[in-house]
Design a protein around this motif. Sequence first.
Motif, short mmCIF file in Angstrom:
data_model
loop_
_atom_site.label_atom_id
_atom_site.label_comp_id
_atom_site.label_asym_id
_atom_site.label_seq_id
_atom_site.Cartn_x
_atom_site.Cartn_y
_atom_site.Cartn_z
N ILE A 222 0.63 -1.45 0.55
CA ILE A 222 0.21 0.30 0.06
C ILE A 222 1.04 1.75 0.22
N VAL A 223 0.42 2.00 -1.13
CA VAL A 223 1.88 3.34 -1.68
C VAL A 223 1.04 4.70 -1.59
N LEU A 224 1.37 5.56 0.22
CA LEU A 224 0.06 6.52 -0.23
C LEU A 224 0.80 7.85 -0.19
N LEU A 225 0.86 8.30 -1.36
CA LEU A 225 0.88 10.01 -1.07
C LEU A 225 0.30 11.24 -1.14
N ILE A 226 0.98 11.49 -0.13
CA ILE A 226 -0.07 12.77 0.68
C ILE A 226 0.66 14.30 0.77
N ARG A 227 0.28 15.22 0.16
CA ARG A 227 1.00 16.38 -0.40
C ARG A 227 0.55 16.84 1.47
N LEU A 228 1.37 17.39 1.49
CA LEU A 228 1.18 17.53 3.35
C LEU A 228 0.55 19.74 2.81
N ARG A 229 0.57 20.16 2.27
CA ARG A 229 0.54 21.12 2.42
C ARG A 229 -1.31 21.38 2.34
N GLU A 230 -2.09 20.17 2.07
CA GLU A 230 -3.21 20.17 1.86
C GLU A 230 -3.73 19.39 3.79
N VAL A 231 -2.96 19.14 4.45
CA VAL A 231 -3.60 18.22 5.31
C VAL A 231 -4.51 19.89 6.90
N ARG A 232 -5.25 19.61 7.31
CA ARG A 232 -5.52 20.39 7.83
C ARG A 232 -6.08 19.96 9.87
N GLU A 233 -5.81 20.94 10.12
CA GLU A 233 -5.90 21.02 11.80
C GLU A 233 -6.54 19.72 12.34
N GLY A 234 -6.52 18.32 12.67
CA GLY A 234 -7.60 17.80 13.52
C GLY A 234 -7.27 16.09 12.99
N GLU A 235 -7.81 16.51 11.11
CA GLU A 235 -7.29 15.57 9.84
C GLU A 235 -6.64 14.17 10.52
N THR A 236 -7.39 13.20 10.58
CA THR A 236 -6.37 11.87 10.55
C THR A 236 -6.11 11.12 9.66
N ILE A 237 -5.09 10.21 9.47
CA ILE A 237 -4.39 9.60 8.58
C ILE A 237 -5.39 9.50 7.67
N GLU A 238 -6.45 8.77 8.19
CA GLU A 238 -6.90 8.18 6.93
C GLU A 238 -7.83 8.95 6.47
N GLU A 239 -8.65 9.62 6.81
CA GLU A 239 -9.48 11.30 6.21
C GLU A 239 -8.05 11.35 4.91
N MET A 240 -6.68 11.77 5.44
CA MET A 240 -6.03 11.88 4.31
C MET A 240 -5.80 11.42 3.21
N VAL A 241 -5.90 9.94 3.35
CA VAL A 241 -5.87 8.83 2.22
C VAL A 241 -7.38 8.98 1.87
N TRP A 242 -8.02 9.20 2.07
CA TRP A 242 -9.78 9.01 1.46
C TRP A 242 -9.85 10.61 0.64
N ASP A 243 -9.01 11.43 1.18
CA ASP A 243 -9.39 12.74 0.51
C ASP A 243 -7.65 12.61 -0.43
N GLN A 244 -7.03 12.35 -0.18
CA GLN A 244 -6.30 12.53 -1.20
C GLN A 244 -5.36 11.82 -2.24
N CYS A 245 -5.92 9.94 -1.97
CA CYS A 245 -5.05 9.54 -2.64
C CYS A 245 -5.65 8.08 -3.33
N VAL A 246 -7.68 8.37 -3.21
CA VAL A 246 -8.06 7.19 -3.71
C VAL A 246 -9.35 7.71 -4.68
N PRO A 247 -10.13 7.74 -6.17
CA PRO A 247 -11.02 8.25 -6.25
C PRO A 247 -12.08 8.10 -6.05
N GLU A 248 -12.84 9.41 -5.43
CA GLU A 248 -14.73 9.81 -4.57
C GLU A 248 -15.00 9.00 -4.89
N THR A 249 -15.14 7.28 -6.29
CA THR A 249 -16.32 7.18 -6.79
C THR A 249 -15.72 5.37 -6.67
N THR A 250 -14.18 5.14 -5.83
CA THR A 250 -14.35 3.97 -5.59
C THR A 250 -15.30 3.02 -4.50
N ILE A 251 -15.70 1.79 -5.09
CA ILE A 251 -16.39 1.56 -4.35
C ILE A 251 -16.24 0.38 -3.19
#
Length: 541
Positions: A222-251
């Motif tokens: 599992i390879v997860l590229l996270i742009r740290l400039r997009e990370v917000r206060e209180g955001e969890t790792i899992e929320e970062m992955v969901w936000d930045q690493c996968v298409p929104e429509t992934t079933i």
Amino acid sequence: MAEGQQSNAKDIRQYFFFIKEEVSSDWKDLAFHLDFRRSDTDNIASRNRDDKSRCMDLLEEWLKCNGERATIEALMEALPEANLTSTVDGLKNKYPELKSPQASSSQQELKDVLQNAVKKYYELKLTYFKPLIWNDNFTLTLSDIFTQLELISTGEHLRSGQGRKLNSLDDLFDSHVTDRSKSAPRCILIEGEAGAGKTTFLSKEALDAVSQKTELGRLHDIVLLIRLREVREGETIEEMVWDQCVPETTISIDVQSVKAILQRNESRVLFLLDGHDELRPEARAAGQTIPKLLSGKLYPNSTIVITSRPSAGVQQHTRPDCHIHVMGFPRRHLETYARQYFRLVSKPELAEEFIRHFCNYPDTTDTTTDIFDDFFGHEPHEVTSCVRDTDSHLRLEGLPRDVFGGVSGDLDHFVDDELLHNLIQTPMFLLLTCVLWEEDQEMLSTGTMTGLYNNVLICLVRKYCKREGVDMPTDALPTYVADSLMHLGKLALEALLRNKTLIDLFEVERENVNWGLLVKLGVVSLEVSSSKFHPRKQLNF
């Protein structure tokens, strides 16, 4: 024991009492299928008075030796092999969460869905880019990007204990470079100045890793590229992955499923964290997610590669196992890049002139040191006292001119080219140098950084006027262009003082800056943030 391992131990220990009660005298059979040696079972037998105590001791030893790999699924596979299927049935009856025979396969399916979604997303977003706004034909792939790295020793992983140049991160797993008696590095810090190619390099690492072209890719599922400039206060790792690493429509993939996948596959997770220097101050505070990930309080068995400008505070949260500095293009890749550029602009003959002028230029530090040693027998550190940098001019003091006869034949030429020789090792400046060489080679002979920047701007304005069919009556910048650049300079300086290299578009519009003109000129590029849920447009300058 690390926090993640403590959590795993707590989760699996809840089943130990039931198992030892059921297994009892058959504990040696279970030990065999858990890969214990005869000497191990003899030791366990000798230090316990009865079979139930021996079985519990066996389970604790197994947990201690296997860490995060010691899962209830692994135990439930070993028990039937030891003819203890009744114990598995009892576990399922007592603990309903273990009942589903499809649980393991479902978890694997979810992992596969995440892996495939990430791979396709990266291939779509990262493979191609166009660095020149005025030239649609000049399209690069990440495979065209080469960045030389220099490993800076932290005293643990290098055999030599000294800095060493790398061809790629794979060299970190080469026994000739690193001491493989140490464990594999958990945290790799990559530092470089702005424009050195850190973001592009990490994008290439992500794309190569999901295709398993690199050692990091082969070691991690599992390879997860996270742009740290997009990370917000209180955001969890899992929320970062969901936000930045996968298409929104992934079933089937959401924040909770991402968390479950990461927890179950922690040792096979690779975090690629881009731009620690761009992480918001509030998201950098103690107790926030990224500091906790770096310090090992979250996912301690994962691997991290993080990029940053120097002195941006990464080492406040972790002591990197490997410290790498981005050095820019090596000479052979300068030639490849130059040939590709001039081929795509249909002027291949310029490439060879460019290469002769720049790519055969010696490494200044090494050459100066060697010459000084040859002629005077002095130590390298004494040479540095002869080199001075004043107003972006290189000045060599106390060295006879004939010392450099074998280097360039002319000391003035040697000094004039020093500025450009250093600049073109940075990808961004190499591109602009090619542009100037194509336009007018004399525009490169300024001797100062200020003069070079001014000529770059004049060149970009000329190209813009030609494309737009607008007259440029003099070599000076038109007033409307100069005004827009002045406004941009003010906003850019304010952004740099906040450790940012991007400006939110709403800030630019609020100042009534003609950003559309700046984009057409090519002095900035319009970027859409990698965040799906907090999208914003920004100017990259």
